[in-house]
Scaffold this active site. Structure first.
Site, PDB file in Angstrom:
ATOM      1  N   ASP A   1       5.222  34.971  67.662  1.00  0.00           N
ATOM      2  CA  ASP A   1       6.166  35.846  66.942  1.00  0.00           C
ATOM      3  C   ASP A   1       7.529  35.801  67.625  1.00  0.00           C
ATOM      4  O   ASP A   1       8.119  36.829  67.946  1.00  0.00           O
ATOM      5  CB  ASP A   1       5.626  37.274  66.885  1.00  0.00           C
ATOM      6  CG  ASP A   1       6.350  38.118  65.840  1.00  0.00           C
ATOM      7  OD1 ASP A   1       6.956  37.539  64.925  1.00  0.00           O
ATOM      8  OD2 ASP A   1       6.302  39.360  65.951  1.00  0.00           O
TER       9      ASP A   1
ATOM     10  N   GLY B   1       6.514  47.982  65.487  1.00  0.00           N
ATOM     11  CA  GLY B   1       6.318  46.599  65.064  1.00  0.00           C
ATOM     12  C   GLY B   1       5.018  46.443  64.322  1.00  0.00           C
ATOM     13  O   GLY B   1       4.290  47.408  64.057  1.00  0.00           O
ATOM     14  N   GLY B   2       4.727  45.199  63.958  1.00  0.00           N
ATOM     15  CA  GLY B   2       3.506  44.936  63.212  1.00  0.00           C
ATOM     16  C   GLY B   2       2.257  45.097  64.043  1.00  0.00           C
ATOM     17  O   GLY B   2       1.149  45.110  63.508  1.00  0.00           O
TER      18      GLY B   2
ATOM     19  N   GLY C   1       1.993  47.531  66.740  1.00  0.00           N
ATOM     20  CA  GLY C   1       1.866  48.811  67.423  1.00  0.00           C
ATOM     21  C   GLY C   1       3.191  49.544  67.517  1.00  0.00           C
ATOM     22  O   GLY C   1       4.208  49.129  66.966  1.00  0.00           O
TER      23      GLY C   1
ATOM     24  N   LYS D   1       2.956  50.713  74.992  1.00  0.00           N
ATOM     25  CA  LYS D   1       2.709  50.233  73.635  1.00  0.00           C
ATOM     26  C   LYS D   1       1.299  50.582  73.198  1.00  0.00           C
ATOM     27  O   LYS D   1       0.322  50.142  73.802  1.00  0.00           O
ATOM     28  CB  LYS D   1       2.928  48.725  73.566  1.00  0.00           C
ATOM     29  CG  LYS D   1       2.669  48.130  72.186  1.00  0.00           C
ATOM     30  CD  LYS D   1       2.991  46.652  72.161  1.00  0.00           C
ATOM     31  CE  LYS D   1       2.716  46.062  70.793  1.00  0.00           C
ATOM     32  NZ  LYS D   1       3.043  44.633  70.741  1.00  0.00           N
TER      33      LYS D   1
ATOM     34  N   VAL E   1       5.942  51.454  70.317  1.00  0.00           N
ATOM     35  CA  VAL E   1       6.349  51.407  71.725  1.00  0.00           C
ATOM     36  C   VAL E   1       7.040  52.723  72.084  1.00  0.00           C
ATOM     37  O   VAL E   1       7.933  53.178  71.374  1.00  0.00           O
ATOM     38  CB  VAL E   1       7.291  50.222  71.997  1.00  0.00           C
ATOM     39  CG1 VAL E   1       7.675  50.182  73.478  1.00  0.00           C
ATOM     40  CG2 VAL E   1       6.631  48.916  71.595  1.00  0.00           C
TER      41      VAL E   1
ATOM     42  N   GLY F   1      10.503  51.805  69.587  1.00  0.00           N
ATOM     43  CA  GLY F   1      10.317  50.643  68.729  1.00  0.00           C
ATOM     44  C   GLY F   1       9.014  50.711  67.966  1.00  0.00           C
ATOM     45  O   GLY F   1       8.030  51.292  68.421  1.00  0.00           O
TER      46      GLY F   1
END
Length: 761
Positions: free
Chosen positions: A551, A434-435, A437, A453, A439, A432
């Site tokens: 979030d 994301g904004g 970091g 992460k 994963v 994954g």
């Protein structure tokens, strides 16, 4: 002394050069591209190099005529020309070996034909032609075969196979007796082979029932005499498996090297005698001459990468190498024992002993220098880790861990542990982005699977706050919240370690349409919503320090192997002091879920999470995405779209068909009203998460199916029965006992509304 100094200097320079070349070799090897960037290079055990490319229309080849197909339904996968039936067994820089098509004709004792198969292959629109390494072979004692084709003009030829009895047939070669071979012309593009017989095998059928003809590589076929004539099935299988047809391939058969000017660096172009041209690496270079930057120099002095041998002083040069005898010797250093002492008979100086002593001494000095180098490097790495540890708040964390009652609050992982667990943060381990970091999936030494992460850079001035948040998050224990296990502060950016949740995100399960409709039933959606709301309510009001997620979205709600809900990704979370209702922060969140009031005022409260959760509830009810270009300009935002539908009493028009079928009217209306209140533009008018969870829990009391309710309520009351139907996620057939007329009505309605369920994956 001058001679000694010169000898040491030469040996040091040579060793340094060889070490440099050896260290640079892997980068050269890696940069020698095989295929275009991002394109598949292997199919089974075959390597596919540009100008060929795997995938018809994939753009990985030079043009469509070089497209290949990798059929993975076979084990191992098989490679084919384009999407046809010509299987490829081997590819070189000018040739290709493909499937051999065999023509055969078999007879019975009366001369009747029992099997009759002809063979043909066309390469008319391809960059291929049949190689002259192939021979047209005819096998049989009463057979002759014709081969016709084109090679810029028409071509035809034939061959006879004749014999009277098995003992006449020679073993091991084609002499015309039982086996006949003939050559093909250069540049043959198509051929058609057919078999005929003089007497329909009536005189030889006792030991030769079938005749064969095929075009195959001459050197891979060996005629076995009478054995091949008598055992037709075994012969056909052996030839099909072991004797392949050889093709030649060229680039642009209607252009020459001068016209094309296509070959890359350190390569040369040659015109092919069948038309077109080919590129090849110059001597001393390797790589792909059709791709930038072209061919790379081969380090001939590295015996592992080269097939040459140097028994003296070797120095690599561009495209070649120099091999000379060591000082004090003369002769040919490229052959064993080729170097000999100069004036060996008159010299009294022990050159050999001196040279060996000098070499061993130099090796000892060099080993010491290498040891010092790695020692200094290791010390620098340790200092850098200490710097990162302090920069990321490691000292403060240690102080906290030494405090009473917190020794087991968080696990401190080392850099080595996490790099080993993730394969040095391999791209293959990314699960994954994301904004906040990236994963990775990691496997610890105790076989635990974890999510690791790597966060973005942390402001050094806020490292103490970051550590406090980590300590509190590790103490959050709730069955519906992803557990934070620990962290590593020895990297440039902090690394957090969570428990690994394996069954994808709620967003995936809502919006995946591979089966025509999401598999999530209304009952499952309601359970997920209740569990998520309970977890957020716990974070807001029951954690030691209130936590605002900031979030909340369906991609941050995970499902484990038992489909239990897990709230994840606290990268944007903020801890709220107990004596504060709101916190002023930089606005962070995801478009479509972001609280408008928080966006305009930068005042973060727990009601901001309520708004975002309202969008998730709208997703669960409608099955639509938070932002969609398929809706009109005013309705692209799901929150606006949902509230507008509620105000216009159009809720049941936007509910997902499966939810509308399975949920009761009271449930859906109550859920819609709850979403509307969660999406209120004023935070004070929204419920808190505990109230949301309680209202969702209350929806479970409605059990009667909406489409049966009005038709069957009086019948059930008269019988004194209460019928509860539990709708299953796994079956397409409704579990409600309809009469035949009702069932026809139900089937018609579901067809018109395009209901289609799929099993969970």
């Amino acid at each position: 002394m001058l001679l000694l100094f010169t000898l040491i200097l030469l040996m040091f320079t040579n060793l340094q050069l060889q070490l440099s070349m050896a260290s640079s070799w892997p980068s050269l090897q890696e940069s020698a591209a095989t295929a275009k960037s991002g394109c598949q290079t292997h199919c089974g055990n075959l390597t596919v190099a540009y100008p060929f490319g795997i995938g018809v229309g994939s753009g990985c080849s030079r043009d469509a005529s070089f497209d290949l197909t990798c059929n993975t339904t076979h084990d191992p996968p098989k490679l084919f020309i384009k999407s046809g039936n010509l299987q490829i067994f081997k590819i070189s820089d000018s040739e290709m070996w493909i499937t051999n098509f065999i023509a055969y004709r078999c007879y019975n004792q009366l001369g009747g034909v029992t099997d009759d198969i002809f063979a043909w292959t066309s390469l008319a629109t391809t960059p291929f032609a049949f190689s002259q390494k192939n021979k047209f072979s005819v096998i049989g004692c009463d057979d002759f075969a014709l081969i016709t084709g084109t090679n810029g003009g028409d071509f035809s030829s034939g061959c006879f196979g004749l014999c009277g009895k098995p003992n006449d047939v020679p073993d091991g070669y084609c002499s015309g007796i039982g086996c006949c071979q003939t050559a093909i012309p250069k540049g043959l593009k198509t051929y058609n082979a057919s078999l005929l017989s003089l007497r329909n095998h009536t005189r030889v059928v006792s030991f030769n029932r079938c005749g064969f003809a095929f075009l195959g590589e001459e050197q891979s076929f060996r005629f076995r005499g009478a054995e091949d004539l008598s055992n037709a099935s075994e012969f056909h299988t052996r030839v099909q498996t072991m004797v392949h047809t050889v093709l030649e391939w060229v680039i642009e058969s209607n252009r020459s090297c001068v016209e094309a000017n296509e070959c890359k660096g350190n390569s040369s172009c040659s015109d092919a005698d069948i038309g077109g041209y080919r590129c090849s690496c110059n001597n001393g270079y390797h790589g792909n001459p059709y791709l930038d930057p072209g061919c790379k120099d081969i380090n001939e002095c590295d015996e592992e990468q080269s097939n040459i041998h140097c028994y003296g002083h070797c120095v690599n040069t561009a495209g070649s190498y120099n091999c000379t005898c060591w000082p004090g010797y003369t002769g040919d250093a490229k052959t064993p024992d080729g170097c000999r002492l100069i004036n060996a008979n008159t010299s009294k100086f022990p050159v050999m002993a001196f040279t060996l002593a000098l070499v061993f001494g130099f090796v000892a000095i060099l080993s010491g220098l290498i040891g010092v180098f790695f020692g200094i490097r290791k010390r620098k790495l340790n200092k850098l880790r200490e710097k990162f540890f302090q920069q990321n708040g490691g000292v403060f964390l240690k102080q906290k861990l030494n405090a009473p009652g917190t020794s087991d609050a968080v696990i401190m992982f080392t850099t080595q542990q996490l790099r080993k667990a993730t394969g040095n943060y391999s791209e293959d381990r990314i699960v994954g982005r994301g904004g906040y970091g990236v994963v990775y999936k990691g496997i610890l030494p105790d076989k635990r699977v974890v999510a690791i992460k790597k966060s973005k850079l942390v402001d050094e001035t806020q490292s103490e706050q970051f550590i406090n948040e980590v300590l509190i998050l590790t103490q959050v224990i709730h069955r519906n919240v992803v557990k934070l296990l620990g962290c590593c502060l020895e990297e440039e950016v902090p690394v957090l370690v969570y428990e690994f949740i394996s069954n994808n995100t709620l967003f995936y399960h809502i919006h995946d349409r591979s089966g025509g409709m999401s598999w999530l039933s209304w009952e499952s959606r309601l359970r997920v919503a209740i569990e998520a709301a309970s977890a957020l309510g716990y974070l807001h009001s029951q954690a030691a320090t209130p936590i605002i997620h900031r979030d909340v979205k369906s991609t941050n709600i995970l499902l484990d192997e038992n489909y239990t809900t897990k709230i994840s990704d606290f990268g944007a979370s903020r801890l709220v002091p107990l004596d504060h209702d709101q916190v002023t922060t930089l606005v962070q969140g995801t478009l479509g879920y972001l609280d408008p009031e928080y966006f305009h005022t930068s005042q973060l409260t727990d009601k901001s999470d309520v708004y975002s959760f309202g969008v998730v509830l709208a997703e669960l009810i409608t099955g639509q995405k938070p932002l969609s270009a398929n809706r009109t300009d005013d309705d692209k935002n799901l929150a606006t779209y949902f509230v507008k539908a509620m105000k216009e009493n159009r809720l049941f028009e936007i509910v997902e068909p499966r939810v509308l079928r399975e949920g009761t009217l009271e449930q859906l209306q109550a859920a819609g009203d709850l979403v509307k209140r969660c999406l209120n533009l004023h935070g004070n008018d929204r419920p808190n998460m505990k109230e949301v969870a309680m209202e969702l829990e209350g929806l479970k009391k409605f059990k009667t199916h909406p489409w049966d309710q009005q038709q069957t309520v009086h019948e059930e009351e008269s019988r004194g029965l209460i019928l509860e139907i539990e709708q299953s996620d796994l079956y397409e057939v409704p579990l409600i006992p309809y009469s035949s007329n009702e069932w026809e009505s139900y089937s018609g309605s579901t067809t018109s509304m395009n209901f289609q369920e799929s099993k969970p994956r």
